[in-house]
Scaffold this motif. Structure first.
Motif, PDB file in Angstrom:
ATOM      1  N   VAL A 248      35.126  71.430   2.008  1.00  0.00           N
ATOM      2  CA  VAL A 248      34.840  70.789   0.722  1.00  0.00           C
ATOM      3  C   VAL A 248      33.388  71.073   0.349  1.00  0.00           C
ATOM      4  CG1 VAL A 248      34.758  68.629  -0.561  1.00  0.00           C
ATOM      5  CG2 VAL A 248      36.531  68.978   1.168  1.00  0.00           C
ATOM      6  N   SER A 249      33.208  71.825  -0.723  1.00  0.00           N
ATOM      7  CA  SER A 249      31.853  72.145  -1.169  1.00  0.00           C
ATOM      8  C   SER A 249      31.365  71.207  -2.268  1.00  0.00           C
ATOM      9  CB  SER A 249      31.780  73.587  -1.679  1.00  0.00           C
ATOM     10  OG  SER A 249      32.649  73.777  -2.792  1.00  0.00           O
ATOM     11  N   HIS A 250      32.311  70.613  -3.020  1.00  0.00           N
ATOM     12  CA  HIS A 250      31.929  69.756  -4.145  1.00  0.00           C
ATOM     13  C   HIS A 250      32.871  68.550  -4.209  1.00  0.00           C
ATOM     14  CE1 HIS A 250      30.234  73.658  -5.277  1.00  0.00           C
ATOM     15  NE2 HIS A 250      29.389  73.010  -6.059  1.00  0.00           N
ATOM     16  N   SER A 251      32.294  67.347  -4.176  1.00  0.00           N
ATOM     17  CA  SER A 251      33.020  66.097  -4.440  1.00  0.00           C
ATOM     18  C   SER A 251      32.423  65.519  -5.712  1.00  0.00           C
ATOM     19  CB  SER A 251      32.859  65.117  -3.276  1.00  0.00           C
ATOM     20  OG  SER A 251      33.436  65.641  -2.096  1.00  0.00           O
ATOM     21  N   VAL A 252      33.207  65.496  -6.784  1.00  0.00           N
ATOM     22  CA  VAL A 252      32.655  65.221  -8.111  1.00  0.00           C
ATOM     23  C   VAL A 252      33.504  64.189  -8.850  1.00  0.00           C
ATOM     24  CG1 VAL A 252      31.713  67.558  -8.263  1.00  0.00           C
ATOM     25  CG2 VAL A 252      33.972  67.078  -9.226  1.00  0.00           C
TER      26      VAL A 252
ATOM     27  N   ILE B 166      35.408  67.890 -13.595  1.00  0.00           N
ATOM     28  CA  ILE B 166      36.507  68.788 -13.238  1.00  0.00           C
ATOM     29  C   ILE B 166      36.783  69.847 -14.308  1.00  0.00           C
ATOM     30  CG2 ILE B 166      39.005  68.895 -12.791  1.00  0.00           C
ATOM     31  CD1 ILE B 166      37.366  68.079 -10.362  1.00  0.00           C
ATOM     32  N   PRO B 167      36.779  69.532 -15.611  1.00  0.00           N
ATOM     33  CA  PRO B 167      37.063  70.582 -16.599  1.00  0.00           C
ATOM     34  C   PRO B 167      36.166  71.806 -16.465  1.00  0.00           C
ATOM     35  CG  PRO B 167      37.225  68.445 -17.647  1.00  0.00           C
ATOM     36  CD  PRO B 167      36.676  68.204 -16.269  1.00  0.00           C
ATOM     37  N   ASP B 168      34.887  71.622 -16.167  1.00  0.00           N
ATOM     38  CA  ASP B 168      33.993  72.769 -16.028  1.00  0.00           C
ATOM     39  C   ASP B 168      34.430  73.680 -14.890  1.00  0.00           C
ATOM     40  OD1 ASP B 168      32.426  72.159 -18.175  1.00  0.00           O
ATOM     41  OD2 ASP B 168      30.776  71.286 -17.022  1.00  0.00           O
ATOM     42  N   PHE B 169      34.842  73.094 -13.785  1.00  0.00           N
ATOM     43  CA  PHE B 169      35.316  73.907 -12.666  1.00  0.00           C
ATOM     44  C   PHE B 169      36.587  74.655 -13.042  1.00  0.00           C
ATOM     45  CE2 PHE B 169      32.559  70.982 -10.371  1.00  0.00           C
ATOM     46  CZ  PHE B 169      31.989  71.807  -9.411  1.00  0.00           C
ATOM     47  N   LEU B 170      37.491  74.003 -13.753  1.00  0.00           N
ATOM     48  CA  LEU B 170      38.743  74.639 -14.156  1.00  0.00           C
ATOM     49  C   LEU B 170      38.508  75.761 -15.162  1.00  0.00           C
ATOM     50  CD1 LEU B 170      40.882  71.396 -14.531  1.00  0.00           C
ATOM     51  CD2 LEU B 170      41.165  73.149 -12.764  1.00  0.00           C
ATOM     52  N   LEU B 171      37.463  75.642 -15.954  1.00  0.00           N
ATOM     53  CA  LEU B 171      37.151  76.639 -16.976  1.00  0.00           C
ATOM     54  C   LEU B 171      36.213  77.730 -16.474  1.00  0.00           C
ATOM     55  CD1 LEU B 171      36.736  74.178 -19.963  1.00  0.00           C
ATOM     56  CD2 LEU B 171      38.547  75.895 -19.713  1.00  0.00           C
TER      57      LEU B 171
ATOM     58  N   GLN C 296      36.852  68.736  -5.072  1.00  0.00           N
ATOM     59  CA  GLN C 296      37.684  67.546  -5.181  1.00  0.00           C
ATOM     60  C   GLN C 296      37.079  66.557  -6.178  1.00  0.00           C
ATOM     61  OE1 GLN C 296      38.083  65.889  -1.213  1.00  0.00           O
ATOM     62  NE2 GLN C 296      39.892  67.140  -0.770  1.00  0.00           N
ATOM     63  N   ALA C 297      37.954  65.981  -6.995  1.00  0.00           N
ATOM     64  CA  ALA C 297      37.572  64.801  -7.781  1.00  0.00           C
ATOM     65  C   ALA C 297      37.754  63.589  -6.887  1.00  0.00           C
ATOM     66  CB  ALA C 297      38.449  64.673  -9.014  1.00  0.00           C
TER      67      ALA C 297
END
Length: 330
Positions: A302-306, A311-316, A327-328
């Motif tokens: 797990v590199s990012h727990s946000v 989450i939208p920025d990661f998906l885009l 992970q959210a």
């Protein structure tokens, strides 16, 4: 409630929805940890699923049961659960044979119906699996580990002593961990990124750089070669690494229009076995056993727990290139 919503192809944003009350056979689950899978990105761009929007994505998630429908006795408010996302029709040939993951009209939470990138989701209780005191962030790996185990079962490991996994991202590392849990004595991991090779070594695996002399020495020398990248060139070269009587597993998702040539005579003469696998098949309990055996090493993936809002920025694609599992968390 806050939720990540796909409103159309390439459109992902944070929105606000009203949670649905659980009906017969359902539970309302408060998400506590939900991981991004590359499939979420493929869904967003119309490369997987039905592209029926709006949709709340997210199929790798765990949480707390908030409320249950009037007829539900198997679970109660406060239970800690992970979601088994696949929804089969129950009547097609694959479903009748117990291969729900190959259902003719396969649905899934976060793929065809609202899933885990929301504060709450309404889930059929038959798709819930209890996790006991397992941390939510760790339990959220149950879905990808289930997918990996489906692949491992498809190819078999009873005669595999040495394996090589191409790709040291989260899914490749989960594959390596699962092979080790199946008593494969030597598991090597290949990647082009130095940081990922270091990750593999920190987890106790032999790490090899793509294109290295050490990797070249393994040609025609391993019992099992696995593609966990989905890169056509990697998939094409798998055959070069297996010994006579060896096995190939196509696990990474190559582009649907990619084609490669395999000689049936070579498969015959060398007695090779080739397998693929799709999704998971109601094997979350087995995945949880592997997760328990791996222990805290999973945290390294797990590199990012946000928060959901990120989450939208990661998906885009607006995210660091060196990310691993994102992970959210709530």
């Amino acid at each position: 409630m806050e939720a990540v919503v796909y409103n159309g192809l390439g459109q992902a944003q944070l929105g606000h929805l009203s949670p649905n009350e659980p009906g017969a056979g359902e539970a309302l689950v408060r998400m506590k940890a939900s991981g991004i899978c590359h499939t979420d990105i493929d869904i967003l761009h119309g490369r997987y699923g039905t592209s029926t929007f709006p949709l709340v994505p997210g199929h790798e998630y765990a949480g707390l049961v908030e409320a249950v429908g009037p007829d539900v006795t198997a679970f109660k408010a406060g239970d800690r659960v992970v979601i088994d996302p696949n929804i089969g029709c129950g009547t097609c040939p694959s479903c009748r044979k117990g291969r729900v993951n190959l259902c003719d009209s396969l649905g899934a939470y976060g793929v065809t119906v609202n899933g885990g990138f929301a504060e709450y989701s309404t889930v059929a209780v038959e798709n819930l699996v209890a996790i006991g005191d397992l941390p939510f962030e760790v339990a959220a790996f149950a879905e990808p580990v289930g997918c990996v185990l489906n692949g491992v079962d498809a190819i078999g490991t009873h005669d595999v002593e040495e394996a090589i996994v191409f790709g040291a991202g989260p899914i490749g590392m989960l594959m390596a961990m699962s092979l080790r849990s199946r008593q494969v004595a030597q598991v090597r991991v290949v990647d082009i990124e130095e940081s990922r090779l270091e990750l593999a070594e920190s987890l106790g695996f032999s790490a090899l750089a793509s294109g290295s002399e050490e990797l070249a020495k393994l040609q025609k020398g391993v019992d099992l070669a696995v593609d966990a990248t989905g890169i056509p060139e990697v998939a094409t070269n798998l055959l070069n690494y297996i010994d006579n009587g060896g096995k190939i597993l196509f696990f990474g998702v190559c582009p649907p229009d990619f084609r490669m040539t395999i000689s049936p005579f070579e498969v015959f003469r060398r007695q090779l076995k080739i397998a693929g696998s799709h999704s998971l098949n109601h094997n979350i309990p087995e995945a949880l056993e592997v997760i328990q055996s791996v222990g805290s090493d999973l945290n390294k993936l797990v590199s990012h727990s946000v928060p959901l809002a990120d989450i939208p920025d990661f998906l885009l694609g607006k995210a660091p290139r060196d990310r691993l599992k994102v992970q959210a968390v709530l």
